[in-house]
Design an enzyme around this catalytic site. Structure first.
Site, PDB file in Angstrom:
ATOM      1  N   ASP A  80      33.144 -12.156 -44.153  1.00 17.67           N
ATOM      2  CA  ASP A  80      33.694 -12.850 -42.981  1.00 17.67           C
ATOM      3  C   ASP A  80      32.594 -13.641 -42.294  1.00 17.67           C
ATOM      4  O   ASP A  80      31.417 -13.532 -42.650  1.00 17.67           O
ATOM      5  CB  ASP A  80      34.356 -11.852 -42.012  1.00 17.67           C
ATOM      6  CG  ASP A  80      33.534 -10.578 -41.790  1.00 17.67           C
ATOM      7  OD1 ASP A  80      32.308 -10.601 -42.045  1.00 17.67           O
ATOM      8  OD2 ASP A  80      34.101  -9.572 -41.345  1.00 17.67           O
ATOM      9  N   ASN A  84      38.657   0.664 -35.278  1.00 12.47           N
ATOM     10  CA  ASN A  84      40.115   0.487 -35.256  1.00 12.47           C
ATOM     11  C   ASN A  84      40.702   0.394 -36.663  1.00 12.47           C
ATOM     12  O   ASN A  84      41.859   0.080 -36.836  1.00 12.47           O
ATOM     13  CB  ASN A  84      40.495  -0.752 -34.435  1.00 12.47           C
ATOM     14  CG  ASN A  84      39.982  -2.045 -35.055  1.00 12.47           C
ATOM     15  OD1 ASN A  84      39.365  -2.033 -36.117  1.00 12.47           O
ATOM     16  ND2 ASN A  84      40.244  -3.164 -34.396  1.00 12.47           N
ATOM     17  N   HIS A  90      39.705  -1.685 -39.072  1.00 15.94           N
ATOM     18  CA  HIS A  90      39.695  -2.998 -39.731  1.00 15.94           C
ATOM     19  C   HIS A  90      38.744  -3.006 -40.933  1.00 15.94           C
ATOM     20  O   HIS A  90      37.799  -2.233 -41.003  1.00 15.94           O
ATOM     21  CB  HIS A  90      39.386  -4.131 -38.749  1.00 15.94           C
ATOM     22  CG  HIS A  90      37.972  -4.226 -38.272  1.00 15.94           C
ATOM     23  ND1 HIS A  90      37.625  -4.819 -37.080  1.00 15.94           N
ATOM     24  CD2 HIS A  90      36.794  -3.797 -38.806  1.00 15.94           C
ATOM     25  CE1 HIS A  90      36.323  -4.782 -36.923  1.00 15.94           C
ATOM     26  NE2 HIS A  90      35.802  -4.164 -37.947  1.00 15.94           N
ATOM     27  N   GLU A 131      42.297  -7.262 -38.534  1.00 17.56           N
ATOM     28  CA  GLU A 131      42.553  -6.317 -37.461  1.00 17.56           C
ATOM     29  C   GLU A 131      43.884  -5.581 -37.690  1.00 17.56           C
ATOM     30  O   GLU A 131      44.704  -6.037 -38.506  1.00 17.56           O
ATOM     31  CB  GLU A 131      42.591  -7.070 -36.120  1.00 17.56           C
ATOM     32  CG  GLU A 131      41.293  -7.813 -35.801  1.00 17.56           C
ATOM     33  CD  GLU A 131      40.144  -6.896 -35.375  1.00 17.56           C
ATOM     34  OE1 GLU A 131      40.079  -5.732 -35.833  1.00 17.56           O
ATOM     35  OE2 GLU A 131      39.287  -7.344 -34.598  1.00 17.56           O
TER      36      GLU A 131
HETATM   37  P1  PGA Z   1      29.478  -1.556 -38.432  1.00 19.39           P
HETATM   38  O1  PGA Z   1      30.793  -2.437 -38.467  1.00 19.39           O
HETATM   39  O2  PGA Z   1      29.043  -1.369 -39.837  1.00 19.39           O
HETATM   40  O3  PGA Z   1      28.496  -2.388 -37.627  1.00 19.39           O
HETATM   41  O4  PGA Z   1      29.822  -0.274 -37.759  1.00 19.39           O
HETATM   42  C1  PGA Z   1      31.779  -2.142 -39.412  1.00 19.39           C
HETATM   43  C2  PGA Z   1      32.970  -3.006 -39.155  1.00 19.39           C
HETATM   44  O5  PGA Z   1      33.272  -3.323 -37.989  1.00 19.39           O
HETATM   45  O6  PGA Z   1      33.641  -3.370 -40.120  1.00 19.39           O
END
Ligand code: PGA
Length: 255
Positions: free
Chosen positions: A79, A148, A150, A155
């Site tokens: 992304d 959450n 995702h 999302e």
């Molecule tokens: P993080 O993010 O590895 O910084 O915890 C993971 C995500 O939000 O997909």
């Protein structure tokens, strides 16, 4: 690759005592994927998450890779934020250059990131998926998981049928990512993300999670009934998934 969307299966899950051990197992998976692709006569294509979860893994791969030993690897972003300036260090292109391309000795011309500066983001997202397909698809897609649930910036509620596209970020995602910015207001409101359909096309998925903040999302992704409310639960429909967790991230799982 066959995939039966009506028959979810429990993904393979490894629970390890520390974040270091998680990174070490993930490193072996990634280097194994590189060898597999080469064995089949293809340039390896790795899908790369950004954020905290894969960072230790990326360092271990850099330590393990001989000089120039990964120069045939294609790196594909999961992304990218929309709305940051071209030289903003928060761009995921910049993060992947810092964390992966330079330390691994990759060819920067082999880093594929959605073009978020294009006037037509729908078109540039489609072009990204076309380029990915032209590379022969992703061998192993490295994933983190949001609190959450995702994956990428898909999302909760995201359709599982969509490819790469522009999305709005949820408040909880922006709050979590504000740790990397000066303030919540500085966190972009939108991004272009590989869609869930894009992610599912990878030959293998490697989901890495550490820490108690991920325990609920991991349990929903791995053991609960798959639902778009937890985008990561779609991994239960992929035939080749490895989930690597530390004890804290695995705390919500039943034996
Ligand atoms: P993080 O993010 O590895 O910084 O915890 C993971 C995500 O939000 O997909």
């Amino acid at each position: 690759m066959s995939r039966d969307l009506l028959a979810p299966a429990r993904p393979r899950v490894l629970v390890l005592p520390s974040a270091e051990a998680v990174a070490d197992v993930a490193r072996a998976e990634v280097l194994g994927a590189v060898d597999d692709a080469r064995g089949k006569g293809r340039d390896p294509v790795l899908g790369l998450a950004t954020g905290a979860s894969p960072r230790a893994l990326y360092r271990l791969v850099a330590d393990a890779a001989p000089d120039g030993g990964l120069s045939d690897v294609w790196a594909v972003a999961l992304d990218e934020y929309v709305g940051l300036g071209p030289d903003d260090p928060h761009r995921y292109r910049a993060e992947l250059l810092r964390e992966v391309v330079v330390p691994w000795g990759l060819d920067p011309g082999r880093l594929l990131v959605p073009d978020v500066d294009a006037d037509d983001l729908d078109l540039s997202a489609a072009v990204f998926d076309d380029r990915l397909a032209a590379l022969g698809g992703v061998d192993t897609q490295i994933l983190g998981i949001g609190r959450n649930g995702h994956i990428g910036f898909n999302e909760p509620g995201s359709s599982w049928r969509l490819g790469t596209r522009r999305v709005r970020l949820s408040l909880s995602t922006r709050q979590a990512n504000s740790a990397y910015f000066d303030s919540l207001d500085a966190v972009p409101l939108a991004a272009v993300t590989q869609g869930i359909a894009t992610i599912l096309r990878a030959r293998r998925l490697l989901l890495v999670a550490t820490g108690a903040a991920k325990a609920d999302a991991v349990a929903a992704a791995v053991q609960a009934r798959p639902t778009p409310r937890c985008p990561a639960s779609v991994i239960q429909f992929h035939p080749q998934v490895l989930v690597v967790l530390d004890d804290a991230a695995a705390a919500g799982l039943e034996e």
